[in-house]
Write an enzyme that holds these catalytic residues in place. Structure first.
Site, PDB file in Angstrom:
ATOM      1  N   TYR A 238       0.879  -1.244   0.052  1.00 36.94           N
ATOM      2  CA  TYR A 238       0.104   0.088   0.154  1.00 36.94           C
ATOM      3  C   TYR A 238       0.866   1.286  -0.008  1.00 36.94           C
ATOM      4  O   TYR A 238       1.707   1.432   0.847  1.00 36.94           O
ATOM      5  CB  TYR A 238      -0.774  -0.075   1.102  1.00 36.94           C
ATOM      6  N   ASP A 266      -6.174  -0.891  -6.433  1.00 34.96           N
ATOM      7  CA  ASP A 266      -7.691  -0.980  -6.780  1.00 34.96           C
ATOM      8  C   ASP A 266      -8.473  -0.135  -5.638  1.00 34.96           C
ATOM      9  O   ASP A 266      -9.672   0.132  -5.475  1.00 34.96           O
ATOM     10  CB  ASP A 266      -8.186  -2.282  -6.733  1.00 34.96           C
ATOM     11  N   HIS A 368     -10.466  -6.861  -5.272  1.00 33.86           N
ATOM     12  CA  HIS A 368     -10.247  -6.718  -3.765  1.00 33.86           C
ATOM     13  C   HIS A 368     -11.138  -7.671  -3.334  1.00 33.86           C
ATOM     14  O   HIS A 368     -11.751  -7.511  -1.836  1.00 33.86           O
ATOM     15  CB  HIS A 368     -10.154  -5.321  -3.227  1.00 33.86           C
TER      16      HIS A 368
HETATM   17  C1  LIG Z   1      -9.943  -9.333   5.479  1.00 32.09           C
HETATM   18  C2  LIG Z   1      -9.617  -8.834   4.245  1.00 32.09           C
HETATM   19  C3  LIG Z   1      -8.293  -8.212   4.257  1.00 32.09           C
HETATM   20  C4  LIG Z   1      -7.589  -7.750   3.147  1.00 32.09           C
HETATM   21  N1  LIG Z   1      -6.631  -7.020   3.313  1.00 32.09           N
HETATM   22  C5  LIG Z   1      -6.158  -6.695   2.108  1.00 32.09           C
HETATM   23  C6  LIG Z   1      -4.844  -6.071   2.010  1.00 32.09           C
HETATM   24  O1  LIG Z   1      -4.332  -5.476   3.047  1.00 32.09           O
HETATM   25  N2  LIG Z   1      -3.976  -5.676   0.877  1.00 32.09           N
HETATM   26  C7  LIG Z   1      -4.572  -6.182  -0.467  1.00 32.09           C
HETATM   27  O2  LIG Z   1      -4.203  -5.908  -1.596  1.00 32.09           O
HETATM   28  N3  LIG Z   1      -5.747  -6.667  -0.332  1.00 32.09           N
HETATM   29  C8  LIG Z   1      -6.390  -7.067   0.854  1.00 32.09           C
HETATM   30  N4  LIG Z   1      -7.577  -8.182   0.819  1.00 32.09           N
HETATM   31  C9  LIG Z   1      -7.933  -8.415  -0.760  1.00 32.09           C
HETATM   32  C10 LIG Z   1      -7.383  -9.856  -0.956  1.00 32.09           C
HETATM   33  O3  LIG Z   1      -5.949  -9.804  -1.350  1.00 32.09           O
HETATM   34  C11 LIG Z   1      -8.086 -10.532  -2.062  1.00 32.09           C
HETATM   35  O4  LIG Z   1      -7.972  -9.745  -3.140  1.00 32.09           O
HETATM   36  C12 LIG Z   1      -9.405 -11.091  -1.814  1.00 32.09           C
HETATM   37  O5  LIG Z   1      -9.609 -11.374  -0.393  1.00 32.09           O
HETATM   38  C13 LIG Z   1      -9.861 -12.052  -2.945  1.00 32.09           C
HETATM   39  O6  LIG Z   1     -11.116 -12.603  -2.653  1.00 32.09           O
HETATM   40  P1  LIG Z   1     -11.719 -13.871  -1.928  1.00 32.09           P
HETATM   41  O7  LIG Z   1     -11.599 -13.418  -0.448  1.00 32.09           O
HETATM   42  O8  LIG Z   1     -13.023 -13.874  -2.344  1.00 32.09           O
HETATM   43  O9  LIG Z   1     -10.690 -14.825  -2.230  1.00 32.09           O
HETATM   44  C14 LIG Z   1      -8.303  -8.270   1.842  1.00 32.09           C
HETATM   45  C15 LIG Z   1      -9.260  -9.135   1.705  1.00 32.09           C
HETATM   46  C16 LIG Z   1     -10.086  -9.639   2.998  1.00 32.09           C
HETATM   47  C17 LIG Z   1     -11.125 -10.575   2.709  1.00 32.09           C
END
Ligand SMILES: Cc1cc2nc3c(=O)[nH]c(=O)nc-3n(C[C@H](O)[C@H](O)[C@H](O)COP(=O)(O)O)c2cc1C
Ligand code: HEM
Length: 502
Positions: A238, A266, A368
């Site tokens: 980030y 994103d 995301h």
């Molecule tokens: C609780 C949570 C925290 C997340 N934190 C981040 C993050 O810090 N950075 C990031 O790039 N994506 C983050 N994401 C997105 C994930 O990297 C990913 O794109 C997403 O969870 C994929 O979808 P799925 O949960 O359906 O497998 C987060 C997702 C969740 C559920």
């Protein structure tokens, strides 16, 4: 003051330092100077202000690793040790109740990724569940992510001699045991005391590099230390709006041996998250079926003013992420680190083309997990768009896909369409309630399903996968009309108006 100096601080003295300009907080027996820090706290100023002059261990330990404060402040802001007899806090060990919650069923009884949600939910705090299951506004993208794979049909070939299967793949010059990684997520200590360290170790045991997050409960140094020197990992960035902090973060990632930087692009601003899954009943629900999912659709959020609404309001972490990040910054990050750079969050073919043109090593197709802009397309649809309009990108760059991947068949469909690897988010966080072994089991289940799916499809290695094994006609009508004639897609140059800031 050196580490060995044991200045004793009595509780009545701690209480005297309770203002923004002169504020101390006790954490796990050590008193730290938090003066003028509140506004810089990525988790929000209020949390710091509330704990000035007090013991903040309980709240701090729920989300941060014990070593974070020392790593961040060094010795400079260490005041001394809180006098033991006065200490109102629990012992250091055992602070996190969820190490192995008694309600968790035996790990061996879990046989699909869906089951982790039901198994882990009773063991997680309400805060953790709301955070984990959250999605933007009406959650349309989050639901589409999961539904979309069922609209793609396989076209198996028979009698191919599939007795022996190899799921390994090459990625950035590394051999992965399987094209499945854990998606980077923040604040993993909410799910298990070992947080990102457990995910990193499980990934390593599984034979794939972990993707360490910027906003982890554990610092990058702690994660890389847990992996051992020279062991591969990627770093999710980030980009901090404070450029000296961004530079420091990147320099540390390079120094610690990150093999690639994945820049999350994103979420330049925080999205609006009104409800986690519509109601607390649904949060605890194990099922993923259509009728239950519908109740979390438009208009089904919690009543206004309810406790739930307050709890799921977006955390104020975005005082650090730079909303002005642009393509020139991506180029700068690549130049500055000398590392392969991925753009995470690509949601249309034109952006994939720009990433290729400016020399990114890869693209990470993602919305995301439906937590950024609602009603954007599932990544697999973007992959199809790329396949139809600029397939050369799929051979030039590494392509990762995530969002809604829950079965080995989902993985195989993404690979057939040209992805090099997929990532899995939420199911791995539910699995994390079991610690490292839970995450490893989730990955192993998916690998087993992938192996069987490959055999039933008629292939024995992933390089045999191709779009001909799929019927994507139900998705094709969802593609933007311009993809029917790829020349209509504007040249990346028309989009690319760099405004270098560095
Ligand atoms: C609780 C949570 C925290 C997340 N934190 C981040 C993050 O810090 N950075 C990031 O790039 N994506 C983050 N994401 C997105 C994930 O990297 C990913 O794109 C997403 O969870 C994929 O979808 P799925 O949960 O359906 O497998 C987060 C997702 C969740 C559920
Ligand atoms: C040097 C000290 C600190 C640093 C560097 C720091 C850093 C961070 C970062 C990066 C985040 C966002 C990512 C995440 O959720 O992990 C965060 C969130 C958080 N921090 Fe801190 N923190 C510090 C001290 C504290 C203290 C003293 C407390 C409590 C007394 C605290 C409580 C929290 C909480 C509860 C959150 C989550 C907020 C939410 O999203 O609900 N932190 N902190």
């Amino acid at each position: 003051m050196s580490l060995t100096t044991k200045r004793r601080v009595a509780v009545h003295e701690l209480k005297k330092h309770a203002t923004g300009e002169d504020g101390w907080i006790a954490l796990n027996g050590t008193v730290w100077d938090f003066s003028d820090f509140a506004a810089q706290h990525p988790g929000g100023a209020e949390l710091i202000v509330q704990h000035l002059g007090k013991d903040g261990s309980e709240v701090y330990n729920e989300i941060h690793s014990p070593a974070l404060v020392q790593r961040h402040f060094g010795e400079q802001r260490r005041i001394g040790e809180l006098e033991a007899s006065d200490s109102p806090m629990p012992a250091k060990e055992g602070l996190n109740k969820r190490q192995q919650h008694p309600s968790l069923p035996p790990l061996e009884s879990i046989t699909s990724l869906h089951q982790f949600e039901a198994a882990a939910s009773p063991a997680l705090t309400r805060k953790a569940l709301l955070y984990l299951s959250g999605a933007t506004e009406d959650g349309i993208t989050e639901r589409e992510n999961r539904k979309v794979y069922s609209r793609v049909m396989f076209r198996p070939r028979l009698l191919q001699g599939v007795g022996s299967v190899n799921t390994s793949t090459q990625f950035l010059g590394l051999t992965l045991s399987c094209p499945i990684m854990v998606a980077p997520t923040s604040s993993n200590r909410l799910f298990h005391r070992d947080g990102e360290v457990a995910i990193a170790r499980a990934s390593q045991r599984f034979g794939v590099p972990p993707i360490a997050p910027t906003m982890g409960s554990f610092s990058l140094a702690e994660i890389s230390e847990a992996l051992g020197s020279g062991r591969p990992f990627f770093f999710q960035l980030y980009a901090n709006r404070d450029r000296s902090e961004l530079t420091r973060t990147l320099d540390e990632a390079r120094r610690l041996g990150a093999r690639a930087i994945m820049v999350t692009s994103d979420s330049p601003v925080l999205s609006k998250r009104e409800s986690a899954k519509g109601s607390s009943t649904l949060i605890l629900s194990s099922s993923d079926n259509e009728s239950e999912v519908k109740t979390s659709g438009p208009g089904s959020g919690p009543p206004l003013g309810s406790e739930l609404v307050r709890q799921v309001a977006p955390p104020p972490v975005n005082n650090v992420i730079d909303p002005d990040l642009n393509w020139a910054d991506i180029q700068w990050i690549a130049r500055h680190t000398g590392l392969p750079v991925f753009v995470k969050g690509i949601q249309r073919a034109e952006d994939a083309k720009i990433a290729a043109e400016i020399g990114c090593a890869g693209i990470y197709l993602s919305n995301h997990g439906g937590r950024a802009l609602d009603t954007t397309p599932p990544a697999i649809l973007v992959l199809l768009e790329i396949q139809k309009t600029c397939p050369e990108i799929l051979t030039k760059m590494e392509v990762i896909v995530d969002g809604g991947v829950r079965r080995g068949t989902d993985v195989l469909k993404a690979i057939c369409l040209g992805a090099r690897a997929v990532c899995v988010g939420r199911p791995c966080l539910y699995a994390l309630a079991y610690g490292e072994n839970g995450v490893l089991r989730a990955l192993a289940i998916l690998k087993e399903e992938l192996t069987i799916a490959m055999q039933l499809l008629g292939i024995t290695s992933l390089d045999q996968a191709n779009p001909g094994f799929l019927n994507t006609s139900r998705l094709e009508k969802l593609l933007p009309s311009m993809t029917l004639d790829s020349s209509d897609i504007m040249s990346p140059r028309l989009y690319f108006q760099p405004t270098p800031k560095l």
